[in-house]
Write a protein that holds these residues in place. Sequence first.
Motif, PDB file in Angstrom:
ATOM      1  N   GLU A 119      44.296  37.087  -2.293  1.00 51.90           N
ATOM      2  CA  GLU A 119      43.094  36.126  -3.507  1.00 51.90           C
ATOM      3  C   GLU A 119      42.793  34.878  -2.909  1.00 51.90           C
ATOM      4  O   GLU A 119      42.141  34.871  -3.966  1.00 51.90           O
ATOM      5  CB  GLU A 119      43.763  36.909  -4.550  1.00 51.90           C
ATOM      6  CG  GLU A 119      43.671  36.009  -6.128  1.00 51.90           C
ATOM      7  CD  GLU A 119      42.683  36.350  -6.674  1.00 51.90           C
ATOM      8  OE1 GLU A 119      41.381  35.771  -6.837  1.00 51.90           O
ATOM      9  OE2 GLU A 119      42.616  37.632  -5.838  1.00 51.90           O
ATOM     10  N   TRP A 120      43.702  33.704  -2.294  1.00 52.70           N
ATOM     11  CA  TRP A 120      43.443  32.627  -2.673  1.00 52.70           C
ATOM     12  C   TRP A 120      41.683  32.842  -1.826  1.00 52.70           C
ATOM     13  O   TRP A 120      40.789  32.058  -2.423  1.00 52.70           O
ATOM     14  CB  TRP A 120      44.209  31.984  -2.002  1.00 52.70           C
ATOM     15  CG  TRP A 120      43.723  30.489  -1.492  1.00 52.70           C
ATOM     16  CD1 TRP A 120      43.542  28.702  -2.326  1.00 52.70           C
ATOM     17  CD2 TRP A 120      43.251  29.589  -0.030  1.00 52.70           C
ATOM     18  NE1 TRP A 120      43.635  27.981  -2.091  1.00 52.70           N
ATOM     19  CE2 TRP A 120      42.689  28.365  -0.763  1.00 52.70           C
ATOM     20  CE3 TRP A 120      42.540  30.462   0.921  1.00 52.70           C
ATOM     21  CZ2 TRP A 120      42.243  27.459   0.371  1.00 52.70           C
ATOM     22  CZ3 TRP A 120      42.382  29.335   1.494  1.00 52.70           C
ATOM     23  CH2 TRP A 120      42.075  28.354   1.361  1.00 52.70           C
ATOM     24  N   TYR A 121      41.589  32.766  -0.425  1.00 44.95           N
ATOM     25  CA  TYR A 121      40.230  33.793   0.106  1.00 44.95           C
ATOM     26  C   TYR A 121      39.257  33.792  -0.959  1.00 44.95           C
ATOM     27  O   TYR A 121      38.667  33.241  -0.532  1.00 44.95           O
ATOM     28  CB  TYR A 121      40.506  34.112   1.673  1.00 44.95           C
ATOM     29  CG  TYR A 121      41.253  33.301   2.760  1.00 44.95           C
ATOM     30  CD1 TYR A 121      40.872  32.708   3.173  1.00 44.95           C
ATOM     31  CD2 TYR A 121      42.470  33.814   2.573  1.00 44.95           C
ATOM     32  CE1 TYR A 121      41.285  31.688   4.370  1.00 44.95           C
ATOM     33  CE2 TYR A 121      43.469  33.404   3.556  1.00 44.95           C
ATOM     34  CZ  TYR A 121      42.536  31.969   4.643  1.00 44.95           C
ATOM     35  OH  TYR A 121      43.570  31.571   5.265  1.00 44.95           O
ATOM     36  N   ILE A 122      39.335  34.788  -1.580  1.00 41.20           N
ATOM     37  CA  ILE A 122      38.717  35.480  -2.200  1.00 41.20           C
ATOM     38  C   ILE A 122      37.992  34.936  -3.394  1.00 41.20           C
ATOM     39  O   ILE A 122      36.384  34.688  -3.505  1.00 41.20           O
ATOM     40  CB  ILE A 122      39.246  36.234  -2.909  1.00 41.20           C
ATOM     41  CG1 ILE A 122      39.596  37.672  -1.704  1.00 41.20           C
ATOM     42  CG2 ILE A 122      38.206  37.506  -3.827  1.00 41.20           C
ATOM     43  CD1 ILE A 122      40.322  38.931  -2.315  1.00 41.20           C
ATOM     44  N   SER A 123      39.206  33.804  -4.010  1.00 42.02           N
ATOM     45  CA  SER A 123      38.694  32.779  -4.896  1.00 42.02           C
ATOM     46  C   SER A 123      37.697  31.750  -4.294  1.00 42.02           C
ATOM     47  O   SER A 123      36.756  30.587  -4.911  1.00 42.02           O
ATOM     48  CB  SER A 123      39.898  32.285  -5.972  1.00 42.02           C
ATOM     49  OG  SER A 123      40.678  32.384  -4.960  1.00 42.02           O
ATOM     50  N   ARG A 124      38.217  30.983  -3.277  1.00 45.89           N
ATOM     51  CA  ARG A 124      37.663  30.126  -2.342  1.00 45.89           C
ATOM     52  C   ARG A 124      36.675  30.315  -1.828  1.00 45.89           C
ATOM     53  O   ARG A 124      35.353  29.508  -2.417  1.00 45.89           O
ATOM     54  CB  ARG A 124      38.567  29.561  -1.477  1.00 45.89           C
ATOM     55  CG  ARG A 124      39.992  29.069  -1.999  1.00 45.89           C
ATOM     56  CD  ARG A 124      38.944  27.462  -2.844  1.00 45.89           C
ATOM     57  NE  ARG A 124      40.323  26.585  -3.160  1.00 45.89           N
ATOM     58  CZ  ARG A 124      41.036  26.563  -4.554  1.00 45.89           C
ATOM     59  NH1 ARG A 124      39.821  27.860  -4.952  1.00 45.89           N
ATOM     60  NH2 ARG A 124      41.571  25.983  -5.184  1.00 45.89           N
ATOM     61  N   THR A 125      35.990  31.960  -1.421  1.00 42.12           N
ATOM     62  CA  THR A 125      34.167  32.252  -1.125  1.00 42.12           C
ATOM     63  C   THR A 125      33.420  31.926  -2.035  1.00 42.12           C
ATOM     64  O   THR A 125      32.515  31.672  -1.938  1.00 42.12           O
ATOM     65  CB  THR A 125      34.716  33.177  -0.114  1.00 42.12           C
ATOM     66  OG1 THR A 125      35.264  34.365  -1.577  1.00 42.12           O
ATOM     67  CG2 THR A 125      35.290  32.677   1.184  1.00 42.12           C
ATOM     68  N   LYS A 126      34.146  32.709  -3.280  1.00 40.55           N
ATOM     69  CA  LYS A 126      32.693  32.595  -4.307  1.00 40.55           C
ATOM     70  C   LYS A 126      32.606  31.705  -4.585  1.00 40.55           C
ATOM     71  O   LYS A 126      31.468  30.818  -5.510  1.00 40.55           O
ATOM     72  CB  LYS A 126      33.823  33.368  -5.503  1.00 40.55           C
ATOM     73  CG  LYS A 126      34.048  34.985  -4.987  1.00 40.55           C
ATOM     74  CD  LYS A 126      34.486  35.647  -6.395  1.00 40.55           C
ATOM     75  CE  LYS A 126      34.717  36.707  -6.086  1.00 40.55           C
ATOM     76  NZ  LYS A 126      35.737  38.172  -7.327  1.00 40.55           N
ATOM     77  N   LEU A 127      34.297  30.466  -4.926  1.00 37.92           N
ATOM     78  CA  LEU A 127      33.931  28.825  -5.834  1.00 37.92           C
ATOM     79  C   LEU A 127      32.734  28.214  -4.905  1.00 37.92           C
ATOM     80  O   LEU A 127      31.885  27.753  -4.480  1.00 37.92           O
ATOM     81  CB  LEU A 127      34.682  27.943  -5.389  1.00 37.92           C
ATOM     82  CG  LEU A 127      35.267  26.515  -5.712  1.00 37.92           C
ATOM     83  CD1 LEU A 127      34.024  26.181  -7.130  1.00 37.92           C
ATOM     84  CD2 LEU A 127      36.001  25.898  -5.588  1.00 37.92           C
ATOM     85  N   LEU A 128      32.508  28.337  -3.138  1.00 39.51           N
ATOM     86  CA  LEU A 128      31.826  27.540  -2.184  1.00 39.51           C
ATOM     87  C   LEU A 128      30.555  28.455  -2.109  1.00 39.51           C
ATOM     88  O   LEU A 128      29.284  27.145  -2.547  1.00 39.51           O
ATOM     89  CB  LEU A 128      32.354  28.007  -1.068  1.00 39.51           C
ATOM     90  CG  LEU A 128      33.760  27.577  -0.253  1.00 39.51           C
ATOM     91  CD1 LEU A 128      34.200  28.004   1.195  1.00 39.51           C
ATOM     92  CD2 LEU A 128      33.165  25.959   0.301  1.00 39.51           C
TER      93      LEU A 128
END
Length: 210
Positions: free
Chosen positions: A145-154
């Motif tokens: 989930e961390w990667y998913i949320s961070r990629t969306k933020l980026l």
Amino acid sequence: MRLLLLINASAQPVPAQLSAPAEAVGVVRTQVRLQKLDFWLRYPDYLAFELMNEFEAAPKETELLDLAEDILSSEEPDLRRFPMLRHRFGAFEELDEALSPLVEKGLISKTQVLGQNRVAEHIYFLLQRGRDVANELAEQAPALEWYISRTKLLVAMVDGLGGTQLKNRQYLLKDYADTAIGQHIAPITDQARDRLRKLRAAAANSIEEN
């Protein structure tokens, strides 16, 4: 999986004029753009610093400062850091080996546009199976989930910017630009936390004055 989730989040609709595999559902154009997005994903403290830049450009967007604080007040800058080497044109890591399992499994496809003397552009297609797997990971692997949320933020942060523009933005930070070629780019966690404290203090003073 990190790169698959990044490509899934950043892929744009495939233009009609672009020759693409029939099963392509999105495209990321240029290796530079993918490399620069991957750098911010692998260096949370640099991402927090960039969020503070965005906040200073638009001080009313206080959620940007909140996001930076969420990153810097946690162990994320240490636990999530995945070092990259400084190359001639900034942070770099050869992508072919990392992406080859995704190509072999039919999740993405790659092609190149050749210039007169060198490759002019790398193009990465997200295939339908790749999107399906990325969506399944989001549902079945909470640890990602961390990667998913961070990629969306980026992707939201750099909307509309090309690879060269992202490269230039990263070079604005002296610690990044001054790293010797061939050396790992060092963290800036303490510097970022100090800047956050100053921005929070300035914002509090502004509220009091008003």
